[in-house]
Design a protein around this motif. Structure first.
Motif, PDB file in Angstrom:
ATOM      1  N   ALA A 287       0.847  -1.185   0.000  1.00 50.37           N
ATOM      2  CA  ALA A 287       0.000   0.000   0.000  1.00 50.37           C
ATOM      3  C   ALA A 287       0.879   1.229   0.000  1.00 50.37           C
ATOM      4  O   ALA A 287       2.099   1.160   0.251  1.00 50.37           O
ATOM      5  CB  ALA A 287      -0.903   0.003   1.227  1.00 50.37           C
ATOM      6  N   LEU A 288       0.277   2.362  -0.269  1.00 53.14           N
ATOM      7  CA  LEU A 288       0.977   3.636  -0.166  1.00 53.14           C
ATOM      8  C   LEU A 288       0.976   4.145   1.262  1.00 53.14           C
ATOM      9  O   LEU A 288       1.953   4.722   1.732  1.00 53.14           O
ATOM     10  CB  LEU A 288       0.312   4.668  -1.086  1.00 53.14           C
ATOM     11  CG  LEU A 288       0.323   4.316  -2.575  1.00 53.14           C
ATOM     12  CD1 LEU A 288      -0.601   5.243  -3.340  1.00 53.14           C
ATOM     13  CD2 LEU A 288       1.741   4.388  -3.116  1.00 53.14           C
ATOM     14  N   GLU A 289      -0.145   3.916   1.963  1.00 49.62           N
ATOM     15  CA  GLU A 289      -0.263   4.364   3.346  1.00 49.62           C
ATOM     16  C   GLU A 289      -1.395   3.628   4.038  1.00 49.62           C
ATOM     17  O   GLU A 289      -2.294   3.079   3.394  1.00 49.62           O
ATOM     18  CB  GLU A 289      -0.497   5.878   3.410  1.00 49.62           C
ATOM     19  CG  GLU A 289      -1.705   6.339   2.621  1.00 49.62           C
ATOM     20  CD  GLU A 289      -1.822   7.860   2.542  1.00 49.62           C
ATOM     21  OE1 GLU A 289      -0.912   8.561   3.016  1.00 49.62           O
ATOM     22  OE2 GLU A 289      -2.842   8.343   2.021  1.00 49.62           O
ATOM     23  N   VAL A 290      -1.315   3.605   5.366  1.00 47.41           N
ATOM     24  CA  VAL A 290      -2.366   3.031   6.200  1.00 47.41           C
ATOM     25  C   VAL A 290      -2.646   4.034   7.309  1.00 47.41           C
ATOM     26  O   VAL A 290      -1.709   4.541   7.944  1.00 47.41           O
ATOM     27  CB  VAL A 290      -1.935   1.679   6.815  1.00 47.41           C
ATOM     28  CG1 VAL A 290      -3.019   1.152   7.754  1.00 47.41           C
ATOM     29  CG2 VAL A 290      -1.639   0.664   5.723  1.00 47.41           C
ATOM     30  N   ASP A 291      -3.939   4.320   7.557  1.00 49.96           N
ATOM     31  CA  ASP A 291      -4.224   5.300   8.604  1.00 49.96           C
ATOM     32  C   ASP A 291      -4.500   4.617   9.938  1.00 49.96           C
ATOM     33  O   ASP A 291      -4.467   3.375  10.052  1.00 49.96           O
ATOM     34  CB  ASP A 291      -5.333   6.253   8.180  1.00 49.96           C
ATOM     35  CG  ASP A 291      -6.730   5.651   8.151  1.00 49.96           C
ATOM     36  OD1 ASP A 291      -6.952   4.563   8.734  1.00 49.96           O
ATOM     37  OD2 ASP A 291      -7.629   6.282   7.552  1.00 49.96           O
ATOM     38  N   LEU A 292      -4.752   5.402  10.934  1.00 48.59           N
ATOM     39  CA  LEU A 292      -4.851   4.887  12.301  1.00 48.59           C
ATOM     40  C   LEU A 292      -6.132   4.114  12.579  1.00 48.59           C
ATOM     41  O   LEU A 292      -6.266   3.512  13.640  1.00 48.59           O
ATOM     42  CB  LEU A 292      -4.699   6.031  13.305  1.00 48.59           C
ATOM     43  CG  LEU A 292      -3.321   6.692  13.315  1.00 48.59           C
ATOM     44  CD1 LEU A 292      -3.289   7.873  14.279  1.00 48.59           C
ATOM     45  CD2 LEU A 292      -2.232   5.681  13.674  1.00 48.59           C
ATOM     46  N   VAL A 296      -6.727   1.581   4.132  1.00 45.34           N
ATOM     47  CA  VAL A 296      -5.594   1.463   3.219  1.00 45.34           C
ATOM     48  C   VAL A 296      -5.771   2.391   2.027  1.00 45.34           C
ATOM     49  O   VAL A 296      -6.828   2.399   1.380  1.00 45.34           O
ATOM     50  CB  VAL A 296      -5.451   0.014   2.717  1.00 45.34           C
ATOM     51  CG1 VAL A 296      -4.310  -0.101   1.711  1.00 45.34           C
ATOM     52  CG2 VAL A 296      -5.236  -0.932   3.879  1.00 45.34           C
ATOM     53  N   GLY A 297      -4.746   3.164   1.714  1.00 45.26           N
ATOM     54  CA  GLY A 297      -4.691   3.931   0.477  1.00 45.26           C
ATOM     55  C   GLY A 297      -3.665   3.317  -0.452  1.00 45.26           C
ATOM     56  O   GLY A 297      -2.487   3.229  -0.102  1.00 45.26           O
ATOM     57  N   ALA A 298      -4.113   2.861  -1.624  1.00 43.84           N
ATOM     58  CA  ALA A 298      -3.207   2.201  -2.565  1.00 43.84           C
ATOM     59  C   ALA A 298      -3.393   2.723  -3.982  1.00 43.84           C
ATOM     60  O   ALA A 298      -2.998   2.054  -4.940  1.00 43.84           O
ATOM     61  CB  ALA A 298      -3.428   0.691  -2.535  1.00 43.84           C
ATOM     62  N   SER A 349      -4.902  11.114   0.638  1.00 41.65           N
ATOM     63  CA  SER A 349      -5.577  11.416  -0.621  1.00 41.65           C
ATOM     64  C   SER A 349      -7.084  11.486  -0.454  1.00 41.65           C
ATOM     65  O   SER A 349      -7.790  11.990  -1.336  1.00 41.65           O
ATOM     66  CB  SER A 349      -5.248  10.354  -1.674  1.00 41.65           C
ATOM     67  OG  SER A 349      -5.839   9.113  -1.334  1.00 41.65           O
ATOM     68  N   GLY A 350      -7.595  10.961   0.649  1.00 42.86           N
ATOM     69  CA  GLY A 350      -9.040  10.866   0.838  1.00 42.86           C
ATOM     70  C   GLY A 350      -9.667   9.685   0.134  1.00 42.86           C
ATOM     71  O   GLY A 350     -10.882   9.480   0.221  1.00 42.86           O
ATOM     72  N   VAL A 351      -8.862   8.874  -0.564  1.00 39.42           N
ATOM     73  CA  VAL A 351      -9.369   7.727  -1.321  1.00 39.42           C
ATOM     74  C   VAL A 351      -8.955   6.445  -0.606  1.00 39.42           C
ATOM     75  O   VAL A 351      -7.771   6.114  -0.543  1.00 39.42           O
ATOM     76  CB  VAL A 351      -8.833   7.730  -2.765  1.00 39.42           C
ATOM     77  CG1 VAL A 351      -9.355   6.515  -3.522  1.00 39.42           C
ATOM     78  CG2 VAL A 351      -9.234   9.012  -3.475  1.00 39.42           C
ATOM     79  N   VAL A 352      -9.935   5.725  -0.059  1.00 39.05           N
ATOM     80  CA  VAL A 352      -9.680   4.487   0.673  1.00 39.05           C
ATOM     81  C   VAL A 352      -9.841   3.304  -0.270  1.00 39.05           C
ATOM     82  O   VAL A 352     -10.904   3.115  -0.873  1.00 39.05           O
ATOM     83  CB  VAL A 352     -10.631   4.351   1.870  1.00 39.05           C
ATOM     84  CG1 VAL A 352     -10.466   2.985   2.536  1.00 39.05           C
ATOM     85  CG2 VAL A 352     -10.389   5.470   2.872  1.00 39.05           C
ATOM     86  N   THR A 353      -8.792   2.503  -0.404  1.00 41.10           N
ATOM     87  CA  THR A 353      -8.825   1.342  -1.290  1.00 41.10           C
ATOM     88  C   THR A 353      -9.416   0.124  -0.601  1.00 41.10           C
ATOM     89  O   THR A 353     -10.269  -0.574  -1.155  1.00 41.10           O
ATOM     90  CB  THR A 353      -7.407   1.022  -1.789  1.00 41.10           C
ATOM     91  OG1 THR A 353      -6.838   2.193  -2.375  1.00 41.10           O
ATOM     92  CG2 THR A 353      -7.427  -0.109  -2.800  1.00 41.10           C
ATOM     93  N   SER A 354      -8.950  -0.176   0.609  1.00 41.66           N
ATOM     94  CA  SER A 354      -9.504  -1.264   1.413  1.00 41.66           C
ATOM     95  C   SER A 354      -9.949  -0.703   2.753  1.00 41.66           C
ATOM     96  O   SER A 354      -9.236   0.092   3.362  1.00 41.66           O
ATOM     97  CB  SER A 354      -8.470  -2.381   1.625  1.00 41.66           C
ATOM     98  OG  SER A 354      -8.228  -3.069   0.420  1.00 41.66           O
TER      99      SER A 354
END
Length: 401
Positions: A287-292, A296-298, A349-354
């Motif tokens: 992934a690109l990032e994971v929030d708290l 997942v943002g991918a 990005s505000g876009v959640v992939t998972s």
């Protein structure tokens, strides 16, 4: 034959992926789209340099991910199709994604006139049964693979021989961080597990760590040279159906390994039904990032598309049906090359992939955060603990959305 002879204004052209991408026909398509109006090219993981010549609207390029050559396109050329990989074939067969022309690369026909689709079996096979025109390059070196999907020569409008080498994935040796992440991932994979990974330095590092496992099986949308490493180490099970994949992209040695291998099958989406019957099933995606919250943002860095929905959620949800030892794993370095944290308060990005409920375990080089049956406050604590030490204080003071 030229592609232009078969195009009509407004046509939608579906392109084969990885080894099924026909490089000569793609060259001609990009040139033809400068004069044939309103042509749309629908792509997946493509590698041809010809795509760099595309200009906005000539052709209109639609992709379900910024993968391979699509990541190099000029701004305004790629129109993103945010869809689960498992749904594309349904959209093709229902007509929601209309297809007029198919361009693909296949192996030679057998005595009964059926072409082997080789190491790329996906939604293009369904599209080739419905398209007005099917143009094919015939590659003598396409690996012969076990699959229920084949293409009869009667469905091919015109064919030309292919003389270019099959595409390969640029090798990137695993970094020290990749190896540290992989060492934490491997603890989640028992002997006789079924695994899913993509391609790149991190999957290669995970495979290296898995060499000591035994009886592993693979269900994956895309496999690379890491499959060779597992096979050579004796880590894979034996027998039919040991590996089920949708596509392969790697070295000539990988294609030689796949050629005629009785234990390897190819199926669209790596056969979702077969995946659901796997236990234990460990799905490992980056992934690109994971929030708290564990979201997942991918897909995006800021407003720039660099990934896609792909099969991540499909495989994560399959893992949830695989029993107690199964896991949906997100594996990523804790920081970007510039030192920014990839564990973030909110997906930037505000876009959640998972979604947060799709993810079981998040792994960085600092350890694994098991989020199963965790509250929001417990998730925060565990995710902060695997963030880079330089960012833990700020993350600990943050609150997820």
């Amino acid at each position: 034959m030229t592609v232009a002879e078969h195009l009509r204004p407004g046509d939608t052209v579906l392109i084969g992926q990885t080894v099924a991408e026909p490089p000569v026909l793609v060259d001609e398509l990009v040139d033809a789209a400068r004069t044939v109006e309103a042509v749309t090219a629908v792509c997946g993981y493509v590698t041809s340099d010809a795509w760099r010549r595309a200009t906005p609207g000539h052709p209109r390029v639609v992709g379900y991910a910024a993968a391979g050559a699509l990541r190099t396109l000029a701004p305004g050329v790629l129109d993103y199709l945010p869809v689960h990989l498992s749904r594309i074939e349904d959209h093709v067969t229902s007509g929601q994604l209309p297809v007029d022309v198919v361009l693909l690369q296949v192996g030679p026909a057998d005595a009964d006139g059926y072409h082997d689709l080789g190491a790329a079996v996906d939604y293009v096979a369904a599209a080739a049964q419905r398209a007005r025109v099917v143009l094919a390059e015939i590659h003598e070196d396409m690996p012969r693979t076990r699959s229920r999907s084949r293409l009869h020569r009667s469905r091919i409008t015109e064919a030309v021989p292919s003389r270019r080498p099959l595409p390969s994935a640029a090798a990137r040796p695993p970094s020290a961080t990749d190896r540290a992440v992989a060492a934490a991932v491997v603890d989640l994979v028992p002997d006789h597990a079924v695994i899913q990974m993509g391609i790149g330095g991190l999957p290669d590092a995970v495979a290296s760590e898995l060499r000591g496992r035994r009886g592993l099986r693979v269900r994956s949308g895309l496999v690379g040279d890491w499959l060779l490493e597992l096979a050579h180490a004796g880590a894979l099970a034996e027998g039919p159906g040991t590996v089920v994949a949708g596509m392969a992209l790697g070295s000539p040695e990988l294609y030689a390994f796949l050629d005629g291998h009785d234990g390897v099958e190819f199926a669209p989406g790596a056969d979702a039904g077969a995946v659901e019957r796997c236990a234990p099933f460990v799905s490992v995606n980056s992934a690109l990032e994971v929030d708290l919250l564990g979201q997942v943002g991918a897909e995006f860095i800021g407003d720039r598309l660099v990934g896609g929905v792909g099969g991540q959620a499909d495989f994560f949800r399959a893992a949830h049906r695989g029993g107690d030892a199964s896991a949906a794993v997100v594996a990523l370095p804790s920081v970007t090359p510039t030192g920014a944290s990839r564990i973030v308060a909110r997906v930037s990005s505000g876009v959640v992939t998972s979604s947060k409920s799709d993810v079981d375990v998040v792994v960085t080089e600092w350890g694994a955060a098991d989020l199963r049956a965790c509250t929001v406050s417990e998730r925060l604590e565990r995710l902060v603990a695997i963030a880079h030490p330089d960012h833990r204080a700020a993350l600990g003071a943050a609150r997820p959305a």
